[in-house]
Design an enzyme around this catalytic site. Structure first.
Site, short mmCIF file in Angstrom:
data_model
loop_
_atom_site.label_atom_id
_atom_site.label_comp_id
_atom_site.label_asym_id
_atom_site.label_seq_id
_atom_site.Cartn_x
_atom_site.Cartn_y
_atom_site.Cartn_z
N SER A 25 3.17 -8.76 3.35
CA SER A 25 2.39 -9.98 3.57
C SER A 25 0.89 -9.72 3.58
O SER A 25 0.10 -10.60 3.25
CB SER A 25 2.82 -10.64 4.87
OG SER A 25 2.58 -9.76 5.97
N GLU B 178 5.98 2.76 -3.02
CA GLU B 178 4.65 2.78 -2.40
C GLU B 178 4.13 4.20 -2.23
O GLU B 178 2.97 4.50 -2.47
CB GLU B 178 4.71 2.07 -1.04
CG GLU B 178 4.91 0.58 -1.13
CD GLU B 178 5.08 -0.05 0.24
OE1 GLU B 178 5.67 0.58 1.13
OE2 GLU B 178 4.62 -1.19 0.41
N GLY C 189 -0.37 -2.30 2.66
CA GLY C 189 -0.27 -2.53 4.10
C GLY C 189 0.43 -1.38 4.79
O GLY C 189 0.73 -0.35 4.19
O1 DER Z 1 6.96 -2.08 3.35
C1 DER Z 1 5.78 -1.72 3.55
O2 DER Z 1 5.42 -0.57 3.67
C2 DER Z 1 4.76 -2.80 3.75
O3 DER Z 1 3.50 -2.36 3.37
C3 DER Z 1 4.81 -3.23 5.18
O4 DER Z 1 5.33 -2.36 5.98
C4 DER Z 1 3.59 -3.91 5.72
O5 DER Z 1 4.01 -5.21 5.65
P1 DER Z 1 3.15 -6.42 6.19
O6 DER Z 1 1.81 -6.34 5.52
O7 DER Z 1 3.96 -7.61 5.72
O8 DER Z 1 3.08 -6.30 7.69
#
Ligand code: DER
Length: 221
Positions: A27, A102, A81
């Protein structure tokens, strides 16, 4: 503007003309991808690779040019993120289930910028259950190996069925509690046959951008 959007849009300012950009997942990364698309519409010329099918779909929908992995040597900057970030920019990631792709993008990025709101900043990693990606073969035996590390791994479910990553694997969420040595734990986990990757990103992030409820945003290298 919400705190995730604050951090995301600040990070996107770091993208320069001609860069290869890694798109994170989640997000917070959503806001970064959206701002990148705005800058592309304003004339910024970049090409992107995505860390998940969802982020790739967003990029296509919003007009961010994508490039195939076999056409690039490296990624200039990845913006992504995290579920937790400690004072040394070590991370727990994988809440969105995209940790393998990632981590691949992060590893091949000249610069990894993590974007979080203040709720993700921690003294020590581990309050967030550590996602561990495992192959769907003899997974009960792999789970038993994880239990030998002192946790009760929970296979992640989604809408009543086992969650599958974009790679067709399973996620075991492991509550280790406070993690003393993230580097050692990351190595121990990845030595278990059947474990593909885990959500500990140790010394991979170069910059942490944090959005705060009072409207501040900080950028720490
Ligand atoms: O899956 C991940 O690593 C995402 O980056 C996550 O963990 C962070 O998600 P968010 O920005 O929806 O909190």
């Amino acid at each position: 503007m919400n705190t995730k959007q604050l951090a995301a849009e600040k990070a996107v300012e770091s993208i320069e003309e001609g860069m290869i950009v890694g798109l994170g997942t989640g997000s917070t990364a959503y806001f970064a991808i959206r701002r990148i698309a705005e800058r592309v519409k304003e004339g910024l010329s970049i090409r992107a690779v995505a860390s998940s099918q969802h982020s790739e779909d967003l990029a296509r929908e919003w007009g961010i040019p994508l490039v195939a992995f076999d056409e690039i040597e490296a990624i200039d900057v990845t913006i992504d993120g995290a579920d937790e970030a400690d004072g040394e920019a070590n991370l727990i990631k994988g809440g969105g289930g995209a940790l393998l792709r990632e981590k691949i993008l992060a590893h091949h990025s000249r610069r990894m910028i993590v974007i979080v709101d203040e709720s993700k900043r921690v003294e020590r990693l581990g309050a967030f259950p550590l996602p561990v990606e495992i192959v769907p073969f003899a997974e009960n035996l792999t789970l038993r190996s994880l239990k030998e590390l002192g946790v009760e791994p929970q296979l992640r479910m989604k809408e009543g069925v086992l969650f599958r990553t974009d790679n067709g694997n399973l996620i075991a969420d492991c509550r280790f509690g406070s993690i003393d040595d993230a580097a050692q734990l990351e190595r121990r986990l990845n030595l278990i046959p059947g474990v593909v990757e885990n959500g500990l990103f140790v010394r991979m992030a170069h910059t942490v951008v944090t959005g705060y409820g009072d409207g501040r945003v900080t950028m720490q290298d």
